[in-house]
Write a protein that holds these residues in place. Structure first.
Motif, mmCIF file in Angstrom:
data_model
loop_
_atom_site.group_PDB
_atom_site.id
_atom_site.type_symbol
_atom_site.label_atom_id
_atom_site.label_comp_id
_atom_site.label_asym_id
_atom_site.label_seq_id
_atom_site.Cartn_x
_atom_site.Cartn_y
_atom_site.Cartn_z
ATOM 1 N N ASP A 165 -68.262 46.215 3.597
ATOM 2 C CA ASP A 165 -67.228 45.479 3.144
ATOM 3 C C ASP A 165 -68.138 43.789 3.183
ATOM 4 N N VAL A 167 -66.687 39.677 0.377
ATOM 5 C CA VAL A 167 -66.391 39.383 -0.928
ATOM 6 C C VAL A 167 -66.328 39.681 -2.346
ATOM 7 N N LYS A 169 -67.725 42.741 -2.621
ATOM 8 C CA LYS A 169 -66.536 44.190 -3.448
ATOM 9 C C LYS A 169 -65.775 43.452 -3.669
ATOM 10 N N HIS A 170 -64.745 42.690 -4.035
ATOM 11 C CA HIS A 170 -63.136 42.976 -4.003
ATOM 12 C C HIS A 170 -63.553 42.158 -5.259
ATOM 13 N N GLU A 171 -62.315 42.492 -6.767
ATOM 14 C CA GLU A 171 -62.230 41.334 -7.798
ATOM 15 C C GLU A 171 -61.937 39.868 -7.565
ATOM 16 N N ARG A 172 -61.411 39.473 -8.544
ATOM 17 C CA ARG A 172 -61.307 37.634 -8.068
ATOM 18 C C ARG A 172 -60.097 37.504 -7.303
ATOM 19 N N GLY A 174 -58.144 39.455 -5.980
ATOM 20 C CA GLY A 174 -58.559 41.164 -5.035
ATOM 21 C C GLY A 174 -57.397 40.674 -3.700
ATOM 22 N N ARG A 176 -59.220 40.138 -1.055
ATOM 23 C CA ARG A 176 -59.489 39.430 0.427
ATOM 24 C C ARG A 176 -60.306 38.147 -0.712
ATOM 25 N N GLY A 179 -62.571 36.571 -4.357
ATOM 26 C CA GLY A 179 -62.866 37.751 -4.690
ATOM 27 C C GLY A 179 -64.951 37.534 -5.635
ATOM 28 N N LYS A 181 -67.041 39.912 -7.349
ATOM 29 C CA LYS A 181 -67.104 41.299 -7.852
ATOM 30 C C LYS A 181 -67.490 41.034 -9.158
#
Length: 350
Positions: A165, A167, A169-172, A174, A176, A179, A181
């Motif tokens: 995992d 940053v 892999k995450h939407e803005r 998200g 974490r 983000g 992605k």
């Protein structure tokens, strides 16, 4: 910048799934990315960043603008008494890069040998194998913001690395961090390789190699050779049998959960983590449910390693992404019903 229409993506994904990109851009320089961001026809379009295609499942044609990362180059940036700072462009083949560092006498990446994919995709997934993760050797990376065309430099603390995992892999919006992605295209990655080296041999497969060879203190090249031999024995060559490597993440549980499962299945394969949690071998869980060698449509479970799903149809009549995901969901249900464990897929489903 090279732009192509209606491009077959079958050669660009290791599963060998037949799908097409409505439009594909070959990114061979940072100027290509900036030109793309400035172009009025493309800047507002949804994008899909494609590296080596070793960690994706295509479930149909891709309507998003596919950015095929083909940047090349690798170099030593700095050397001192403590170690080496090495950089590689995002489009470089990961395994070839590992081999190159070892040939130069810069150890540290040997446990990550033979992992498929590109250098730019490695931080996205925080690739790992045999006791070493990318985050253990990561220094920093350069990227370009696809919204603005501005350059980004991210160090370790910016990347929110976790088990398979990051940053990226995450939407803005998200949970974490910021983000990134689909927003940041990685162009270069740098690694710090300490001069004070010792082999990482904690995993059982490597301990078995030590016992078989009688070599208690292997060189970095020997460790890399062992890792390649182990991986080739367990995992199919994507050029021969399409696959995306390990399909599920190894789940983590509490010691109490682990003890409960061991009470019912004493042979459970598990590993203690530094934070007190227990990592379970997903392949063992799947195998215990009887899935090894089974097939659904033209998607199957590899007979030598239950953690790997494969394309039984070859290149001429390949499995579909739908068949792969149907098989994956059946496996998830089976493992949950027997062990109460929810398996999470590793590949990105497109």
């Amino acid at each position: 910048m090279v732009v192509e229409n209606h491009v077959s993506l079958q050669p660009f994904n290791t599963f060998g799934i037949a799908a097409r990109a409505h439009r594909l851009v070959r990114v061979r320089s940072e100027d290509d990315v900036r030109a793309l961001v400035r172009h009025p026809d493309w800047r507002a379009r949804e994008t899909f960043i494609l590296g080596g295609g070793s960690n994706i499942v295509l479930t149909g044609d891709v309507r998003a603008l596919v950015l095929k990362v083909e940047l090349r180059g690798r170099r030593l940036l700095h050397e001192d008494a403590r170690g080496w700072l090495v950089e590689a462009a995002a489009g470089e083949n990961w395994h070839a890069f590992v081999q190159w560092t070892l040939e130069q006498g810069w150890p540290g990446l040997e446990n990550l040998a033979l992992i498929p994919g590109t250098v730019g995709a490695a931080p996205v997934q925080n690739i790992g194998a045999y006791g070493v993760e990318l985050q253990d050797r990561f220094h920093s990376l350069d990227a370009i913001d696809l919204d603005t065309g501005e350059p980004l430099t991210l160090r370790h603390e910016h990347c929110a690395f976790g088990y398979r995992d990051s940053v990226f892999k995450h939407e803005r919006a998200g949970a974490r961090g910021m983000g990134l992605k689909g927003r940041a295209l990685i162009t270069r990655v740098r690694f710090w390789l300490p001069r004070r080296w010792r082999p990482q041999l904690d995993y059982q497969d490597l301990q078995r190699k030590v016992a078989e060879t009688g070599v208690a203190e292997p060189t970095p090249q020997q460790v890399a050779q062992w890792v390649c031999e182990i991986r080739r024995a367990k995992l199919p060559d994507p050029a021969v049998l399409g696959n995306a490597g390990s399909f599920f993440k190894n789940p983590t549980v509490t010691p109490e959960q682990c003890a409960d499962i061991i009470g019912r299945d004493p042979k459970l394969v598990h590993y203690s983590l530094p934070d007190g949690r227990i990592k379970l071998a997903a392949g063992w869980l799947i195998d215990a449910c009887g899935w090894k060698g089974k097939t659904v449509g033209r998607a199957g479970v590899y007979e030598k390693q239950a953690l790997v799903l494969v394309n039984r149809g070859g290149r001429e009549q390949p499995c579909t992404g739908g068949e792969v995901m149907t098989l994956a969901r059946l496996i998830q249900t089976s493992v949950y019903e027997r062990f109460g464990i929810r398996l999470e897929p590793e590949p990105v489903v497109v």
